[in-house]
Design an enzyme around this catalytic site. Structure first.
Site, short mmCIF file in Angstrom:
data_model
loop_
_atom_site.label_atom_id
_atom_site.label_comp_id
_atom_site.label_asym_id
_atom_site.label_seq_id
_atom_site.Cartn_x
_atom_site.Cartn_y
_atom_site.Cartn_z
N TYR A 98 3.05 10.33 -1.09
CA TYR A 98 3.84 9.97 0.09
C TYR A 98 4.99 10.93 0.31
CZ TYR A 98 1.38 5.46 0.20
OH TYR A 98 0.43 4.49 0.27
N LYS A 143 -5.66 7.08 -12.41
CA LYS A 143 -7.01 7.63 -12.18
C LYS A 143 -7.16 8.87 -13.05
CE LYS A 143 -10.97 7.41 -9.93
NZ LYS A 143 -11.95 6.35 -10.24
N ASP A 175 -9.48 1.77 -9.80
CA ASP A 175 -10.58 1.07 -9.15
C ASP A 175 -10.92 -0.21 -9.93
OD1 ASP A 175 -11.27 2.86 -11.12
OD2 ASP A 175 -13.03 3.67 -10.10
N ASP A 199 1.23 0.83 -3.92
CA ASP A 199 1.18 0.33 -2.55
C ASP A 199 -0.08 -0.50 -2.34
OD1 ASP A 199 1.60 -0.08 0.15
OD2 ASP A 199 1.34 2.02 0.73
N ASP A 203 -0.48 -4.87 -2.38
CA ASP A 203 -1.09 -5.57 -1.23
C ASP A 203 -2.31 -6.37 -1.67
OD1 ASP A 203 0.83 -4.54 0.38
OD2 ASP A 203 -0.48 -3.31 1.62
#
Length: 235
Positions: A98, A143, A175, A199, A203
């Protein structure tokens, strides 16, 4: 702010925040059909990311708890809820993709993810310390099978872990974590991760109590902290 100054995060707002004891942040953005209008275009990037950068709001805390009196709002099966759901997502907030380079060149685009060890230590330190007051377990989500940034997160976490001998630490690929937080959320105590993964996972965790609008959060900075109450611009 836009109507008065023609920008989403004017100096007057920045100065007011810098003099405050804390920042209480509400909603941001406008009608979906007007997303390309100058008043709303990049409003979140300019204002929210601007606040995070201006005040080095480096650690975001997002708790996901199913309270017994609100259990009927959760879409999870009763047997999953019965095991108890109390997860704290600790998200690094001022690094990663970001805040990297963003560039579009015709039909090509570039978004750069970058981290250094100091940025990672700030988030992990809080995660370990928070776990010490809870159920003493930290899950570092990454990851690392693909990304060098994630491998650096693991390196720093392994270096820090001996300083917290009473805390159990594990690593989990993002994942798998996205599946496990819905399938078996009771296994998690504190989840620590980088900006974009945090993020998405926070959520995803909003499914647990039933709505992102039920999940307040705090963003901790060097000079002032920012708090987002339940509600806001939750989808």
């Amino acid at each position: 702010a836009w109507d008065a100054h023609g920008e989403h995060f004017p100096n007057s707002t920045r100065e007011a925040c810098s003099k405050a004891d804390a920042i209480l942040f509400g909603s941001i953005g406008g009608p979906v059909e007007e997303a390309d209008h100058p008043k709303w275009a990049n409003a979140e990037r300019n204002a929210l990311l601007g606040l995070r950068k201006a005040f080095t709001l480096a650690v975001n805390l997002r708790p996901a708890v199913i309270y017994p009196m609100l259990a009927s709002l959760s879409p999870l099966r009763p047997d999953i809820i019965a095991k108890g759901v109390d997860v704290l997502v600790v998200r690094e907030l001022v690094g990663g993709i970001y805040f990297g380079e963003h560039k579009t060149m015709g039909d090509s685009a570039i978004d750069v993810m970058e981290y250094n060890a100091d940025q990672i230590r700030v988030a992990l330190k809080y995660a370990f310390e928070a776990a010490g007051t809870r159920r003493k377990k930290v899950t570092v989500v990454d990851k690392a099978n693909v990304l060098d940034c994630s491998r650096l997160w693991r390196k720093v976490a392994n270096e820090m872990a001996p300083s917290y001998p009473d805390i159990e630490m594990e690593f989990m690929l993002v994942d798998n974590a996205a599946m496990q937080i819905i399938k078996d959320p009771s296994q998690f105590d504190v989840m620590a991760t980088e900006n974009m993964f945090g993020d998405i996972l926070s959520d995803a965790a909003s499914v647990l109590p039933g709505s992102l609008g039920l999940m307040a959060s705090a963003s901790l900075g060097t000079s002032v902290h920012m708090y987002e109450p339940s509600g806001g611009s939750a989808p």
